[in-house]
Design a protein around this motif. Structure first.
Motif, mmCIF file in Angstrom:
data_model
loop_
_atom_site.group_PDB
_atom_site.id
_atom_site.type_symbol
_atom_site.label_atom_id
_atom_site.label_comp_id
_atom_site.label_asym_id
_atom_site.label_seq_id
_atom_site.Cartn_x
_atom_site.Cartn_y
_atom_site.Cartn_z
ATOM 1 N N THR A 108 -14.878 -4.758 -115.222
ATOM 2 C CA THR A 108 -13.452 -4.840 -114.913
ATOM 3 C C THR A 108 -12.838 -3.449 -114.826
ATOM 4 N N ALA A 166 -13.916 -1.936 -111.528
ATOM 5 C CA ALA A 166 -13.257 -2.535 -110.363
ATOM 6 C C ALA A 166 -11.792 -2.111 -110.253
ATOM 7 N N PHE A 167 -11.133 -1.880 -111.390
ATOM 8 C CA PHE A 167 -9.715 -1.509 -111.401
ATOM 9 C C PHE A 167 -9.549 -0.092 -111.952
ATOM 10 N N ARG A 168 -10.223 0.846 -111.351
ATOM 11 C CA ARG A 168 -10.146 2.230 -111.819
ATOM 12 C C ARG A 168 -8.741 2.789 -111.703
ATOM 13 N N SER A 221 -6.078 1.064 -112.006
ATOM 14 C CA SER A 221 -5.204 0.299 -112.896
ATOM 15 C C SER A 221 -6.004 -0.135 -114.125
ATOM 16 N N ALA A 248 -14.333 -9.435 -111.162
ATOM 17 C CA ALA A 248 -13.322 -8.376 -111.107
ATOM 18 C C ALA A 248 -13.308 -7.690 -109.747
ATOM 19 N N PHE A 249 -14.455 -7.572 -109.108
ATOM 20 C CA PHE A 249 -14.524 -6.933 -107.793
ATOM 21 C C PHE A 249 -13.882 -7.822 -106.725
ATOM 22 N N SER A 258 -10.077 -7.409 -107.357
ATOM 23 C CA SER A 258 -9.553 -6.111 -106.908
ATOM 24 C C SER A 258 -9.341 -6.072 -105.396
ATOM 25 N N SER A 259 -10.081 -6.896 -104.658
ATOM 26 C CA SER A 259 -9.911 -6.933 -103.210
ATOM 27 C C SER A 259 -8.578 -7.565 -102.814
ATOM 28 N N SER A 293 -5.767 -6.926 -104.654
ATOM 29 C CA SER A 293 -4.743 -6.173 -105.379
ATOM 30 C C SER A 293 -3.596 -5.740 -104.481
ATOM 31 N N LEU A 350 -3.371 -11.771 -110.635
ATOM 32 C CA LEU A 350 -4.751 -11.281 -110.710
ATOM 33 C C LEU A 350 -5.297 -11.412 -112.126
#
Length: 339
Positions: free
Chosen positions: A141, A144-146, A148, A274-275, A278-279, A281, A289
């Motif tokens: 996670t 995937a959300f670097r 955020s 998570a990936f 993130s797509s 976002s 999310l």
């Protein structure tokens, strides 16, 4: 009706799934005009990817369950499980840090733990929190959300809070065993318990044979429902168009509900969802999310079918409703606090 579906629905869909596997191997298409080539190809890819993604985790789960059956006695479980309900709920919520199993492999492990003497409410807490509150999911996670990183912290915190509240509610109000066929299961425990002691007396070969026997039984029991769930999930994923997402993205409440339903349908492993999140976002806000990332690993289509093989229908229904409500409320509150 439910008994009929569970008894006859799975074999029928199993035949259908075998047909689809044959089509995938031979690269042929169904002779149905209602499916075009692109949709059918997407369906085959999704169906196979769900099975291949979940297969190693179910295998890991049933192997771990068999090891518990052979090497861990009822006395061990009762000795190390906290007697205090609050400590027990916290123990169950954090157990995933030591045993980071995916949701696909959780159900046979939790069923084995409950049958060996772990209080049912602690097992249910582990079932909910384990697929999320573990280092592997946190790392995926965070990666995937670097941009955020708050999403990773919020996901762990909300999953922990939801599972703890549900555990306390089940401790307070659940008076009967949530497992199906509680009495026969108890007899089976006694038989398997004595069998495991006999195995330990006879040595390594007997223990290995017992592990393989328990693993194969649970693998085929859980595997047929995984195939059934993967079949339905692939159909639903193929039918949903991207324009549907855009219609719900700007709706304050429905964006949450839509992403939770979407997580339920997708049935993606918690180590990789998570990936996917993130797509979206750029389309959905933080709260929807977060709801997607918390509700999906706890309750999805394929593990609901497997839950119905282990727990009573009433328990599964209550579990789904409580998880959905608490996740929705928690995600909304978290978004307000962070924004």
């Amino acid at each position: 009706m439910m008994k009929f579906l569970l008894r006859f629905g799975t074999p029928l869909f199993g035949v259908g799934c075998l047909i689809m596997l044959a089509l995938i191997v031979t690269n042929r298409e169904l002779p149905l005009h209602m499916f075009n080539g692109a949709n059918l190809q997407s369906f085959k890819i999704l169906f196979l990817s769900i099975i291949l993604e979940a297969f190693p985790f179910i295998l890991l789960g049933v192997l771990f369950s068999a090891l518990l059956q052979v090497f861990v006695t009822d006395e061990h479980i009762q000795k190390f499980t906290p007697k205090n309900p609050i400590a027990g709920v916290l123990f169950g919520a954090l157990l995933g840090i030591l045993f980071p199993l995916c949701e696909c492999g959780m159900i046979p492990v939790v069923r084995r733990l409950i049958r060996k003497g772990m209080p049912a409410y602690i097992g249910i807490v582990y079932l909910l929190a384990g697929p999320i509150v573990n280092p592997i999911v946190y790392a995926s996670t965070f990666t995937a959300f670097r941009t955020s990183p708050a999403m990773a912290y919020s996901r762990m915190g909300l999953a922990f809070a939801v599972s703890v509240v549900i555990g306390l509610l089940f401790y307070k109000f659940m008076k009967m065993s949530p497992l199906k066929t509680a009495a026969p299961a108890f007899k089976m425990i006694q038989h398997n318990h004595s069998h495991s002691h006999e195995s330990s007396n006879r040595g390594f070969r007997s223990r290995l044979a017992s592990i393989l026997s328990h693993s194969s039984d649970e693998f085929f029991e859980m595997g047929k429902y995984l195939i059934f769930g993967a079949f339905l999930t692939a159909i639903l994923q193929t039918a949903i168009e991207r324009s549907t997402f855009e219609a719900f993205a700007n709706q304050p409440l429905f964006s949450y509900l839509f992403m939770m339903v979407f997580a339920f349908i997708l049935s993606i492993c918690s180590t990789s969802d998570a990936f996917i999140a993130s797509s979206f976002s750029g389309m959905f806000d933080f709260g929807p999310l977060l709801a997607f990332l918390v509700f999906g690993p706890m309750i999805d289509l394929k593990n609901t079918l497997m839950l119905l093989t282990t727990f009573r229908v009433k328990i599964v229904f209550i579990l789904i409703v409580l998880t959905a409500l608490l996740t929705l409320i928690g995600a909304m509150i978290t978004e307000v606090i962070l924004l």
